[in-house]
Design a protein around this motif. Structure first.
Motif, short mmCIF file in Angstrom:
data_model
loop_
_atom_site.label_atom_id
_atom_site.label_comp_id
_atom_site.label_asym_id
_atom_site.label_seq_id
_atom_site.Cartn_x
_atom_site.Cartn_y
_atom_site.Cartn_z
N SER A 227 0.84 -1.18 -0.16
CA SER A 227 -0.02 0.06 0.11
C SER A 227 0.80 1.18 -0.17
CB SER A 227 -1.08 0.04 1.16
OG SER A 227 -1.84 -1.29 1.23
N LEU A 228 1.94 1.40 0.95
CA LEU A 228 2.69 2.41 1.07
C LEU A 228 3.40 2.63 -0.62
CD1 LEU A 228 4.02 4.78 2.38
CD2 LEU A 228 5.94 2.81 3.07
N ALA A 229 3.81 1.44 -1.14
CA ALA A 229 4.69 1.53 -2.28
C ALA A 229 3.82 2.09 -3.49
CB ALA A 229 5.17 0.16 -2.86
N THR A 230 2.51 1.53 -3.37
CA THR A 230 1.44 2.02 -4.50
C THR A 230 1.12 3.34 -4.31
OG1 THR A 230 0.52 -0.06 -4.46
CG2 THR A 230 -0.73 1.73 -5.43
N LEU A 231 1.15 3.93 -3.07
CA LEU A 231 1.01 5.52 -2.69
C LEU A 231 2.12 6.26 -3.36
CD1 LEU A 231 -1.36 7.02 -1.26
CD2 LEU A 231 0.14 7.00 0.77
N LEU B 249 -4.06 5.11 0.32
CA LEU B 249 -3.91 5.73 1.57
C LEU B 249 -5.02 4.97 2.60
CD1 LEU B 249 -2.89 7.75 3.37
CD2 LEU B 249 -4.41 9.12 2.48
N GLN B 250 -5.86 4.90 2.04
CA GLN B 250 -7.35 4.08 3.04
C GLN B 250 -6.62 2.50 3.63
OE1 GLN B 250 -10.40 4.45 0.36
NE2 GLN B 250 -11.56 5.52 2.18
N LEU C 46 -3.34 1.84 3.84
CA LEU C 46 -2.32 2.18 4.72
C LEU C 46 -2.90 2.29 6.10
CD1 LEU C 46 0.81 2.44 4.44
CD2 LEU C 46 0.35 5.09 4.17
N TYR C 47 -3.98 3.00 6.23
CA TYR C 47 -4.56 3.19 7.31
C TYR C 47 -4.93 2.03 8.04
CZ TYR C 47 -4.34 8.38 6.52
OH TYR C 47 -4.10 9.48 6.20
N LEU C 48 -5.64 1.20 7.30
CA LEU C 48 -6.33 -0.02 7.52
C LEU C 48 -5.30 -1.00 8.15
CD1 LEU C 48 -8.79 -0.90 4.96
CD2 LEU C 48 -9.26 -0.77 7.45
N TYR C 49 -3.96 -1.33 7.40
CA TYR C 49 -3.05 -2.21 7.70
C TYR C 49 -2.03 -1.76 9.03
CZ TYR C 49 -5.04 -4.42 3.51
OH TYR C 49 -6.17 -4.60 2.81
N VAL C 50 -1.89 -0.54 9.13
CA VAL C 50 -1.36 -0.10 10.18
C VAL C 50 -1.94 -0.47 11.41
CG1 VAL C 50 -0.46 2.20 11.53
CG2 VAL C 50 -0.05 1.96 9.27
N ALA D 122 2.02 -14.55 0.49
CA ALA D 122 1.96 -13.88 -0.77
C ALA D 122 0.45 -13.63 -1.22
CB ALA D 122 2.88 -14.16 -2.09
N GLY D 123 -0.04 -14.79 -1.46
CA GLY D 123 -1.59 -14.93 -1.81
C GLY D 123 -2.41 -14.26 -0.78
N GLN D 124 -2.27 -14.60 0.43
CA GLN D 124 -3.22 -13.68 1.34
C GLN D 124 -3.12 -12.35 1.44
OE1 GLN D 124 -5.79 -15.61 2.88
NE2 GLN D 124 -5.03 -17.08 1.22
N ALA D 125 -1.98 -11.90 1.07
CA ALA D 125 -1.58 -10.36 1.09
C ALA D 125 -2.42 -9.95 -0.32
CB ALA D 125 -0.32 -10.18 1.04
N ALA D 126 -2.32 -10.48 -1.12
CA ALA D 126 -2.76 -10.23 -2.67
C ALA D 126 -4.35 -9.93 -2.35
CB ALA D 126 -2.23 -10.83 -3.66
#
Length: 325
Positions: free
Chosen positions: A71-75, A221-222, A224-228, A261-265
């Motif tokens: 999420s951070l890299a995408t942002l 960004l959303q 990012l907030y969720l996963y923090v 990797a799969g569950q993160a995706a």
């Protein structure tokens, strides 16, 4: 009801965009179904002497960390950092802590429920979360469903129950009839807890959808907030569950990393569905993944399929037709 609009001069490009969007959604949902369905067979492949050799809490922690980093890299790569001019405040960020708290509560509730019921009963009764999600989706988000759509969700729940019952292993060699029947049990407390579990599962999904759609912020960004918050809560859970006997990455193999990797995706793709689609679509993805799970278990683990497998398959197809037609 299907409405066919009149064809105008700009319709060819409009049709191409429409088909491109449908293909993109088809690929996204198909990938989610595949990842969901492969989760249990992949875990079965990692077992050594019937036991999972790695720490489940460290695996969940790595999944949350991966989603956070992506999420951070995408942002950063999409330049969305310049878009959110809304000042950071507790009122803006606090709602994202609720889903992480609800999911963490439910994960611990699953463990507690094993005292009051057997896993097979939980597997069957957990399909009630389809009903709880649909009811909360209708009441909390103000989405009015047609009678055919309610019928479709009822059929979808029935398909889950049929598949769960079909997959139960009720007979063990060497057991008497009384011993076999005693394997299935549920107490009054177990019934209450499974209803609470299904309610919280539906509430977490509906609440997350509401938060993602109500705030005009980039999805990265959303996330990012969720996963923090997800990372923080699961870090605390991991530290509390540490016994000191197993290392953080002990027992990890290529298959375990594939699970991470799969569950993160899947988590990142699910946020796309909740942001631009609906929680009901999530229910159909999970139901379809049961069929993929059965097929992969047959192909990879040698489990047997019976003609009864066609019943939940047909029911899911009928439910999808009724809901989306």
């Amino acid at each position: 009801m299907i409405v066919i609009h009149a064809v105008r001069s700009g319709s060819p490009s409009r049709h191409r965009r429409w088909w491109r969007k449908r293909v993109q959604w088809g690929v996204l949902l198909g990938l989610m179904v595949l990842i969901y369905g492969s989760h249990a067979p992949l875990i079965a492949l990692t077992k050594v002497d019937g036991r999972v050799p790695f720490s489940s809490s460290s695996c969940v922690l790595l999944i949350e960390l991966t989603k956070l980093l992506v999420s951070l890299a995408t942002l950063l790569l999409t330049g969305d950092l310049s878009a959110p001019h809304v000042p950071l405040s507790l009122a803006l960020v606090a709602p994202y802590a609720v889903p992480a708290t609800l999911y963490a509560f439910n994960n611990n509730l699953v463990v507690l429920m094993q005292i009051y019921m057997d896993p097979s009963s939980f597997q069957v009764l957990s399909n009630l979360k389809i009903a709880s999600t649909a009811l909360l989706y209708s009441f909390c988000l103000g989405k009015r469903l047609r009678s055919a759509q309610w019928l479709a969700l009822g059929i979808l729940m029935g398909a889950g129950v049929c598949h769960s019952y079909y997959s139960l292993d009720l007979e063990y060699p060497g057991q008497t009839e009384d011993q076999a029947s005693s394997r299935l049990h549920i107490t009054a407390w177990g019934l209450v807890l499974v209803l609470v579990y299904c309610f919280i599962s539906g509430l977490a999904a509906v609440y997350t959808e509401q938060v993602l759609k109500s705030q005009r912020l980039p999805l990265s960004l959303q996330n990012l907030y969720l996963y923090v918050f997800g990372l923080a809560i699961n870090l605390v859970s991991h530290l509390l569950s540490m016994g000191g006997e197993q290392g953080f990455l002990e027992g990890y193999s290529e298959v375990v990393w594939a699970i991470v990797a799969g569950q993160a995706a899947n988590g990142l793709l699910m946020s796309v569905v909740l942001k631009h689609g609906s929680g009901i679509t999530r229910l159909f993805v999970i139901s379809c993944s049961m069929l993929v799970n059965a097929l992969l278990s047959w192909a990879l683990l040698g489990l047997q399929l019976t003609p009864f497998f066609l019943l939940p398959t047909s029911m899911i197809g009928l439910a999808a037709y009724l809901y989306y037609s």
